[in-house]
Scaffold this motif. Structure first.
Motif, PDB file in Angstrom:
ATOM      1  N   SER A  49       0.586  -1.947   0.144  1.00  0.00           N
ATOM      2  CA  SER A  49      -0.187   0.081  -0.051  1.00  0.00           C
ATOM      3  C   SER A  49       0.485   1.137   0.162  1.00  0.00           C
ATOM      4  O   SER A  49       1.434   1.631   1.086  1.00  0.00           O
ATOM      5  CB  SER A  49      -0.468   0.395   1.341  1.00  0.00           C
ATOM      6  N   CYS A  50       0.658   2.886  -0.093  1.00  0.00           N
ATOM      7  CA  CYS A  50       0.994   3.926  -0.156  1.00  0.00           C
ATOM      8  C   CYS A  50      -0.025   4.923  -0.698  1.00  0.00           C
ATOM      9  O   CYS A  50      -1.486   4.654  -0.881  1.00  0.00           O
ATOM     10  CB  CYS A  50       2.120   3.667  -2.108  1.00  0.00           C
ATOM     11  N   ILE A  51       1.052   6.157   0.423  1.00  0.00           N
ATOM     12  CA  ILE A  51      -0.271   6.858   0.087  1.00  0.00           C
ATOM     13  C   ILE A  51       1.107   8.420   0.348  1.00  0.00           C
ATOM     14  O   ILE A  51       2.235   8.492  -0.019  1.00  0.00           O
ATOM     15  CB  ILE A  51      -0.748   7.016   1.739  1.00  0.00           C
ATOM     16  N   SER A  52      -0.241   8.966  -0.694  1.00  0.00           N
ATOM     17  CA  SER A  52       0.413  10.185  -0.969  1.00  0.00           C
ATOM     18  C   SER A  52       0.737  11.478  -0.042  1.00  0.00           C
ATOM     19  O   SER A  52       0.831  11.017   1.078  1.00  0.00           O
ATOM     20  CB  SER A  52       0.167  11.215  -1.803  1.00  0.00           C
ATOM     21  N   SER A  53       1.892  12.476  -0.106  1.00  0.00           N
ATOM     22  CA  SER A  53       2.595  13.128   0.270  1.00  0.00           C
ATOM     23  C   SER A  53       1.653  14.084   2.021  1.00  0.00           C
ATOM     24  O   SER A  53       1.812  13.853   2.758  1.00  0.00           O
ATOM     25  CB  SER A  53       3.890  14.268  -0.231  1.00  0.00           C
ATOM     26  N   ILE A  54       0.565  14.579   0.724  1.00  0.00           N
ATOM     27  CA  ILE A  54      -0.678  15.348   1.189  1.00  0.00           C
ATOM     28  C   ILE A  54      -1.569  13.754   2.279  1.00  0.00           C
ATOM     29  O   ILE A  54      -2.989  14.367   2.718  1.00  0.00           O
ATOM     30  CB  ILE A  54      -0.811  16.058   1.144  1.00  0.00           C
ATOM     31  N   GLY A  55      -1.384  13.105   1.823  1.00  0.00           N
ATOM     32  CA  GLY A  55      -2.491  12.341   2.237  1.00  0.00           C
ATOM     33  C   GLY A  55      -3.921  11.771   2.097  1.00  0.00           C
ATOM     34  O   GLY A  55      -4.664  11.317   2.100  1.00  0.00           O
ATOM     35  N   ASN A  57      -4.525  10.501  -1.666  1.00  0.00           N
ATOM     36  CA  ASN A  57      -4.467   9.793  -2.562  1.00  0.00           C
ATOM     37  C   ASN A  57      -3.834   8.239  -1.911  1.00  0.00           C
ATOM     38  O   ASN A  57      -2.686   8.611  -1.344  1.00  0.00           O
ATOM     39  CB  ASN A  57      -4.031   9.817  -4.040  1.00  0.00           C
ATOM     40  N   THR A  58      -4.626   7.138  -2.200  1.00  0.00           N
ATOM     41  CA  THR A  58      -3.599   6.033  -1.611  1.00  0.00           C
ATOM     42  C   THR A  58      -3.946   4.445  -2.594  1.00  0.00           C
ATOM     43  O   THR A  58      -5.422   5.058  -3.547  1.00  0.00           O
ATOM     44  CB  THR A  58      -4.439   5.739  -0.221  1.00  0.00           C
ATOM     45  N   GLY A  59      -3.215   3.914  -2.598  1.00  0.00           N
ATOM     46  CA  GLY A  59      -3.195   2.678  -3.540  1.00  0.00           C
ATOM     47  C   GLY A  59      -2.891   1.616  -2.955  1.00  0.00           C
ATOM     48  O   GLY A  59      -2.228   1.588  -1.724  1.00  0.00           O
ATOM     49  N   TYR A  60      -3.277   0.407  -3.097  1.00  0.00           N
ATOM     50  CA  TYR A  60      -3.159  -0.804  -2.593  1.00  0.00           C
ATOM     51  C   TYR A  60      -3.275  -2.294  -3.606  1.00  0.00           C
ATOM     52  O   TYR A  60      -3.307  -2.636  -5.288  1.00  0.00           O
ATOM     53  CB  TYR A  60      -5.054  -1.183  -1.917  1.00  0.00           C
TER      54      TYR A  60
END
Length: 127
Positions: A49-55, A57-60
Motif C-alpha cells: 500500500s502507498c499514500i501520497s505526501s499529503i495523504g 491518494n492511496t493505493g493497494y
C-alpha cells in the motif's frame, strides 16, 4: 539522521486485526510518498500500500484491497497500516519506506526509487 521505525507487528489469529505504525524522524512526512512493503520467506518483496505526501491518494495491492487501510497523521509524523481480516498468507516482514514527492502508486510499480527504509516488523497470522 533520517529514520523510519515500524512497530505493531506480532502474532494474530486468522480473521484478526493489527495496526502497524511507521514513525519518521529527521524529515517531515508531508514531503514524501510512503509505501508499505512485505516479504515472506522464499518470496519476492511485494508492494502492499502507498499514500501520497499529503495523504489525499492511496493505493493497494489487489491481495489486500478491502482489508487493509493506509493512513497518515502529519502531526505525529506517522503512517499507519490497519490490517483487518488477516489471513495466514499475510504472514511476512512488513517494511515502510519513503521517497520524495512521487506518484502515489509508486510502491505498486517499483520499489528501487524509495530512499529510506525501516527495519521491518514481523507479522505472523496463525491459529
Amino acid at each position: 539522521q533520517l529514520q523510519l521505525v515500524e512497530s505493531g507487528g506480532g502474532l494474530v489469529q486468522p480473521g484478526g486485526s493489527l495496526r502497524l505504525s511507521c514513525a519518521a524522524s529527521g524529515f517531515t512526512l508531508d514531503d514524501y510518498t510512503i509505501g508499505w512493503f512485505r516479504q515472506a520467506p522464499g518470496k519476492e518483496r511485494e508492494g502492499v500500500s502507498c499514500i501520497s505526501s499529503i495523504g489525499d491518494n492511496t493505493g493497494y495491492a489487489d491481495s489486500v484491497k478491502g482489508r487493509f487501510t493506509i493512513s497518515k497523521d502529519n502531526a505525529k509524523n506517522t503512517v499507519y497500516l490497519q490490517m483487518n481480516s488477516l489471513k495466514p498468507e499475510d504472514t511476512a516482514i512488513y517494511y515502510c519506506a519513503a521517497v520524495g514527492p512521487a506518484p502515489y502508486r509508486l510502491c505498486l510499480i517499483r520499489s528501487n526509487e524509495f530512499d529510506y527504509w525501516g527495519q521491518g516488523t514481523q507479522v505472523t497470522v496463525a491459529s
